[in-house]
Design an enzyme around this catalytic site. Structure first.
Site, PDB file in Angstrom:
ATOM      1  N   ASN A 138       0.840  -1.199   0.000  1.00 52.68           N
ATOM      2  CA  ASN A 138       0.000   0.000   0.000  1.00 52.68           C
ATOM      3  C   ASN A 138       0.872   1.244   0.000  1.00 52.68           C
ATOM      4  OD1 ASN A 138      -2.452  -1.312   0.004  1.00 52.68           O
ATOM      5  ND2 ASN A 138      -2.663  -1.303   2.221  1.00 52.68           N
ATOM      6  N   ASP A 193       9.753   3.204   2.987  1.00 55.16           N
ATOM      7  CA  ASP A 193       8.550   2.576   3.546  1.00 55.16           C
ATOM      8  C   ASP A 193       8.850   1.122   3.905  1.00 55.16           C
ATOM      9  OD1 ASP A 193       5.990   2.243   4.482  1.00 55.16           O
ATOM     10  OD2 ASP A 193       5.009   2.246   2.522  1.00 55.16           O
TER      11      ASP A 193
END
Length: 447
Positions: A306, A333
């Site tokens: 995501n 991330d």
């Protein structure tokens, strides 16, 4: 006084690319010498022509601490960071419990930095416990200790509450990092992903982009998986684009510094570009997996993360944004999971140990940018955003350095990661560029 000389190195930062030497005194860079080795009597290292750069700064990592040590902990996360050449990391608050107090954040920061491996900032959630309503804990913010707040993992659904949080951030001069995603649309995409995952688990198809077509999977099953994932990704693109625009609009009214996290679509990056042209206080990050990989077809369509991997048009728009300054930084991330969680469809990859190599392979070796520009978007820009005395090879700056071989080819095997999370969409792929040594505060922490 401790002095150390690194000589016969290719010195690269956002401004320079030349042969020379760096003299370190204690935890700072004392001097930069261009050309031949200076006559200095101290301990020294012959870099043998390898490339010395400022160590990297990651504004977006998940170390899963506290409460999820089966996925990652401070020791494994920090060792993964220095293995990837990072000297500074900004930790996300979606842990168990959620980091929703300044005191808790400072305790984590203190514990992490006591290990003397990297500089650590722990973010605080925008709303207490991610409940979406209470921002009272933000009244105690201190920019020098907690420069970033975020609701990472999802977004604040209420525009009014987000406005309240951004106004408090503006008052304290704190950055609001936005996981821009409309919650109702994320919910609408969920059934499509769930159906695809059901079939992927049934046929033991990995959820991190490994080759997945084989003779044991019927053609109609492959088709159903990919159709469901494509539908989910279309909805999630709308979710990102609509809330990127919303968060920029709120930041405009609040007068705060908004940072758009893991921007992944052309529409969202265009919105950031327009906001910058308008003069808003806005920065933006892009991840290595989003600018290096296209996710519209299997197997990478099945690499669950995501935001999802996007189209080739989106990917190229991110590269252009990194070239022209619309995207300020590369952030990883880094999102480690256990093997069982990843098999069940938990989104995200371990990326902090492959980030430099992916960026060097996809951006520098392809001719999109120079190695100096890569240093700018992996070190200097993030250092400026976070107000750090590092990110360039200059006297007086922190001696957080990394020695790399930008021409060394190597193959990615997750089993070799220092991180507990072994899933990578680059598994078994050959990358170019390897981190050899990492210095933090003038001391070697990775050999």
């Amino acid at each position: 006084m401790s002095r150390f000389l690194i000589y016969n190195a290719r010195l690269v930062d956002e401004d320079i690319d030349c042969m020379g030497s760096v003299l370190i005194e204690n935890d700072k860079i004392e001097a930069i010498y261009l050309g031949t080795k200076p006559e200095i009597s101290c301990e020294s290292l012959d870099a043998q022509g390898k490339t010395l750069m400022p160590s990297f700064v990651d504004m977006h990592v998940h170390f899963r601490y506290p409460g999820q040590s089966q996925k990652e902990d401070l020791d494994s996360g920090l060792n993964a960071a220095i293995n990837g050449g990072f000297g500074t990391v900004v930790l996300m608050p979606n842990t168990n419990p959620v980091v929703s107090s300044v005191d808790m954040a400072l305790d984590i920061k203190k514990e992490a930095e006591s290990k003397n491996l990297a500089q650590v900032f722990q973010t605080v959630s925008i709303t207490k416990d991610f409940a979406g309503t209470d921002t009272s804990h933000l009244d105690k913010l201190d920019r020098n200790l907690i420069p970033v707040i975020t609701e990472d993992g999802h977004d604040v659904a209420s525009t009014a509450v987000m406005l309240e949080g951004m106004k408090k951030a503006a008052f304290h001069n704190v950055i609001v990092s936005c996981h821009s995603e409309a919650p109702s649309l994320a919910l609408a995409a969920k059934p499509y992903r769930a159906r695809a995952l059901e079939l992927m688990k049934q046929y033991s198809i990995p959820a991190w982009g490994a080759e997945s077509y084989d003779e044991n999977v019927p053609e109609e099953v492959n088709k159903e998986i990919d159709e469901n994932l494509s539908k989910a990704n279309d909805i999630l693109a709308l979710a990102e684009d609509s809330f990127t625009e919303r968060n920029i609009d709120i930041a405009r009214l609040a007068g705060c510094h908004v940072h758009i996290a893991h921007c992944s679509t052309k529409r969202s990056i265009d919105a950031v570009r327009r906001a910058k042209a308008e003069g808003l206080n806005i920065t933006c990050e892009v991840t290595p997996h989003h600018f290096a990989l296209c996710g519209t077809k299997a197997p990478l369509l099945r690499a669950l993360v995501n935001p999802p991997l996007r189209s080739e048009e989106d990917r190229l728009s991110l590269i252009q944004a990194l070239k022209d300054g619309t995207a300020d930084v590369i952030s990883t991330d880094h999102a480690p999971h256990t093997a069982s969680d990843k098999a069940s469809g938990s989104p995200g990859f371990s990326g902090i140990e492959t980030a430099f190599a992916v960026a060097n392979t996809a951006l520098v070796k392809t001719g999109y940018i120079s190695l100096s520009h890569l240093s700018k978007i992996m070190s200097a820009n993030a250092s400026r955003i976070l107000s750090l005395n590092k990110g360039k090879l200059r006297p007086g700056m922190q001696a957080d350095l990394v020695l790399v071989n930008p021409d060394l080819e190597w193959k990615v095997f997750g089993k070799d990661f220092k991180s507990k999370g072994k899933a990578s969409p680059f598994e078994n792929k050959t990358l170019v560029g390897k981190v050899l040594k990492t210095w933090f505060n003038g001391k070697i922490v990775k050999e």
